[in-house]
Design an enzyme around this catalytic site. Structure first.
Site, short mmCIF file in Angstrom:
data_model
loop_
_atom_site.label_atom_id
_atom_site.label_comp_id
_atom_site.label_asym_id
_atom_site.label_seq_id
_atom_site.Cartn_x
_atom_site.Cartn_y
_atom_site.Cartn_z
CD1 TRP A 141 -2.55 1.99 1.47
CD2 TRP A 141 -3.29 0.34 0.14
NE1 TRP A 141 -3.79 2.36 0.98
CE2 TRP A 141 -4.25 1.38 0.16
CE3 TRP A 141 -3.53 -0.77 -0.66
CZ2 TRP A 141 -5.45 1.30 -0.57
CZ3 TRP A 141 -4.72 -0.84 -1.38
CH2 TRP A 141 -5.66 0.18 -1.33
CG ASP A 197 -1.60 12.05 -2.53
OD1 ASP A 197 -1.30 10.83 -2.59
OD2 ASP A 197 -2.39 12.56 -3.32
CD GLU A 200 -5.33 5.28 0.23
OE1 GLU A 200 -6.16 4.75 -0.51
OE2 GLU A 200 -5.06 4.86 1.37
CD GLU A 201 -3.68 8.36 -7.04
OE1 GLU A 201 -4.54 7.64 -7.59
OE2 GLU A 201 -3.59 9.58 -7.26
CD GLU A 427 -13.82 6.37 -4.24
OE1 GLU A 427 -13.61 5.84 -5.37
OE2 GLU A 427 -13.13 6.11 -3.24
C1 NOJ Z 1 -6.46 2.87 -4.19
C2 NOJ Z 1 -6.46 4.20 -3.54
O1 NOJ Z 1 -7.28 4.18 -2.45
C3 NOJ Z 1 -6.88 5.25 -4.53
O2 NOJ Z 1 -6.87 6.50 -3.93
C4 NOJ Z 1 -5.91 5.23 -5.67
O3 NOJ Z 1 -6.28 6.18 -6.63
C5 NOJ Z 1 -5.89 3.85 -6.28
N1 NOJ Z 1 -5.57 2.86 -5.27
C6 NOJ Z 1 -4.92 3.77 -7.44
O4 NOJ Z 1 -3.61 4.00 -7.04
C1 NOJ Z 2 -9.50 6.18 -1.80
C2 NOJ Z 2 -9.22 7.60 -1.46
O1 NOJ Z 2 -8.32 8.10 -2.40
C3 NOJ Z 2 -8.68 7.72 -0.07
O2 NOJ Z 2 -8.53 9.09 0.25
C4 NOJ Z 2 -9.59 7.07 0.93
O3 NOJ Z 2 -9.00 7.12 2.20
C5 NOJ Z 2 -9.88 5.65 0.55
N1 NOJ Z 2 -10.32 5.55 -0.81
C6 NOJ Z 2 -10.95 5.04 1.43
O4 NOJ Z 2 -12.15 5.73 1.28
#
Ligand code: NOJ
Ligand code: NOJ
Length: 577
Positions: A141, A197, A200-201, A427
């Site tokens: 992750w 960030d 999560e990227e 979402e």
């Molecule tokens: C899962 C993350 O929660 C999401 O924010 C991200 O865009 C995707 N993985 C792709 O990296």
């Molecule tokens: C993906 C989002 O990008 C992230 O900000 C969030 O924490 C997770 N999904 C779970 O909702």
């Protein structure tokens, strides 16, 4: 630069307001209880859609495939509980206390759960998500994510402040402060390290993370003083000052284009809901339109809002045909490809909320100011507007605030249009068809609806101490002046007598000179390596070169590129190209 200007006749303005606000009123009325119930359904142990979740654990979404969100994220949970705690402490819903206590206990358990980011004392608080039975998630992750501890501290501190005001300091000291202190210590020790960030990227420094860390430390200091935990005060204050300095860095605010760059890395435009979310989640109604903390009505935050919103006008099919100064659907950032890159309910709600927050402040202070920085924002609503301060008795104030209210309502109307009949909030919704997509019943979507609706109704969260802050004259570590130790590793097979060198776009990288390029060491052949001190928060381009018998061979194009973090160290693992 030219900006679109709208010319609204009086009649069309009046009819727009009327049409929009009545339908938005009814959306707020019907969606509020659905959002509240949807949010509560996702909290264990007894929420209808959270089976298997321990008490106080927030499930991000009950979706188990495409995507699997049946986990608990520290960020989502903390934002959700901040909204719940505000409802409780403001007396809107006095039934929530048991749930809040369960949340605090659940988070205390997660803090102590050793995970791939570390243990409680070795970085584990930066872990973004856990299994809903409170065990560690051990898959790959984007970690660490250093906003989690700050958001959790902010939520729990807001509960603590209420308990202190209501004569229960002893519970705060015994049950809440230990949890809060771990999070604040984590921020103090790690704020200047790079972080993934909130999406999560991107692993770099992130405006959102810096801002929420700053807020948490400030309110932590105030709470510590109230309950006599004075030993932490000076350390937290020093780092809060450093965070406030760093928040002003030119790697965030882009003066020539009038927006906040979300991340120091990532190689994107930097236009990102990150920055709008920052404004609403660090809103302090006592701080007016203060710019150093990017308050919702600050000129920088308003300019940023326009640039961010406009970046979605032409890229989503559902926005086509919408006039240049009307609300549109917005997403995380224009370059997003997650589920093809779509509008997010929580991003659309956040834009509305920033505007409602601004209206709260302008109405309270009885004036609004237009600066050269915010002029493009205000020009959307009045083509002839000029720089100045307009008191609430002027027709300019009245027409601007009513047009901005209409604009804000337009964002709610956008989400309303794409909310399915049962009121469920996923979402995202598809950028072409408007059909809900990605995770169903996203808890954060529901929370974002509730806080936007509350702001529309004039409610704001208690002050956190943003008022009157000044940026220290001299900023220390991480404020843009420092350097970062960057290790360049490149996997390169060479023949005997051939060596690998490095040159690039900074004086420390010999400014692209092949002659004076830096020699790498082959101690770990075929990995060639060198560590160089480079300026923090800086975009760097570089190439490796080979030298053999006086001949030079460059790597093929393009240049390699990255952005140095705010401070600390950084490692690049490359292969010769
Ligand atoms: C899962 C993350 O929660 C999401 O924010 C991200 O865009 C995707 N993985 C792709 O990296
Ligand atoms: C993906 C989002 O990008 C992230 O900000 C969030 O924490 C997770 N999904 C779970 O909702």
């Amino acid at each position: 630069m030219k900006f679109f200007k709208s010319v609204l006749t009086c009649a069309s303005l009046v009819s727009t307001i009327f049409a929009q606000s009545s339908s938005v009123d009814s959306y707020v009325a019907t969606e509020s209880p659905i959002a509240k119930a949807g949010l509560l359904a996702n909290i264990g142990p007894s929420g209808a859609k959270s089976s298997g979740a321990k008490a106080g654990v927030v499930v991000a979404s009950p979706s188990t495939t495409n995507p699997d969100y049946l986990f608990t994220w520290v960020r989502d949970s903390s934002l959700v509980f901040k909204a719940i705690i505000d409802q409780y402490t403001s007396g809107q819903d006095t039934s929530l206390r048991g749930l809040i206590d369960e949340f605090v206990s659940a988070e205390a358990t997660l803090q102590q759960t050793t995970n791939p980011s570390g243990s409680v004392t070795s970085g584990g608080l930066g872990e973004p998500k856990f299994n809903i039975d409170e065990s560690a998630f051990t898959g790959a992750w984007g970690r660490p994510q250093r906003d989690g501890p700050a958001l959790r501290a902010t939520a729990i501190i807001s509960y603590a402040n209420w308990l202190v005001s209501n004569g229960n300091s002893s519970w705060v000291t015994s049950h809440l402060w230990p949890v809060i202190q771990l999070d604040l210590d984590y921020i103090t020790n790690n704020w200047n390290q790079s972080t993934f960030d909130l999406w999560e990227e991107v692993n770099s420094s992130s405006f959102w993370t810096t801002a929420v860390q700053h807020r948490a430390l400030r309110e932590g200091v105030a709470l510590a003083n109230k309950i006599g935990q004075t030993s932490v005060v000076s350390g937290y204050t020093t780092q809060a000052d450093n965070l406030l300095c760093f928040l002003q860095a030119c790697s965030y605010w882009n003066p020539s284009q009038g927006y906040i760059t979300a991340n120091t890395g990532g190689g994107r435009s930097g236009k990102d809901a990150n920055t709008v979310l920052t404004s609403i989640h660090t809103f302090d109604p006592a701080a007016g339109c203060d710019t150093v903390t990017f308050q919702p009505c600050s000129d920088k935050a308003l300019s940023n809002l326009k640039v961010y919103v406009d970046s979605f006008r032409s890229i989503y099919g559902i926005n086509s045909g919408i006039s240049a100064s009307s609300a549109v659907a917005v997403g995380r950032y224009p370059e997003d490809v997650y589920y093809n890159g779509n509008p997010w309910y929580l991003a659309v709600f956040a834009v509305a909320e920033q505007l409602y927050d601004s209206l709260i402040v302008w109405n309270a202070q009885g004036s609004l100011s237009v600066t050269s920085t915010s002029l493009p924002f205000f020009s959307q609503f009045s083509s002839g507007i000029t720089v100045g301060t307009y008191s609430s008795s002027t027709s300019t104030f009245q027409s601007l605030t009513s047009a901005i209210k209409t604009f804000a309502d337009g964002f709610l109307a956008m989400n309303a249009k794409y909310t399915p009949a049962n009121g469920g909030l996923s979402e995202q919704y598809d950028k072409s068809s408007g059909t809900p997509t990605s995770a169903v019943d996203l808890t954060w979507s529901y929370a974002s609806a509730l806080t936007a609706f509350a702001a529309r109704g004039g409610f704001s969260s208690p002050s956190w101490g943003a008022s009157g802050l000044t940026v220290p004259a001299v900023c220390s570590a991480g404020s843009g002046g420092g350097t970062v130790a960057v290790t360049f590793n490149v996997d390169a097979t060479t023949t005997f007598g051939e060596n690998i060198y490095l040159t690039g776009s900074d004086p420390a990288l010999q400014d692209w000179s092949p002659d004076t390029a830096l020699a790498l060491s082959a101690a770990d052949y075929p990995i060639w390596s060198i560590t160089v001190n480079l300026p923090a928060n800086t975009d760097i381009q570089y190439k490796y070169i080979r030298k053999f018998n006086g001949a030079i061979t460059w790597e093929s194009d393009p240049n390699n590129e990255f952005t140095t973090p705010a401070s600390g160290s950084y490692t690049l693992n490359d292969s010769w190209r």
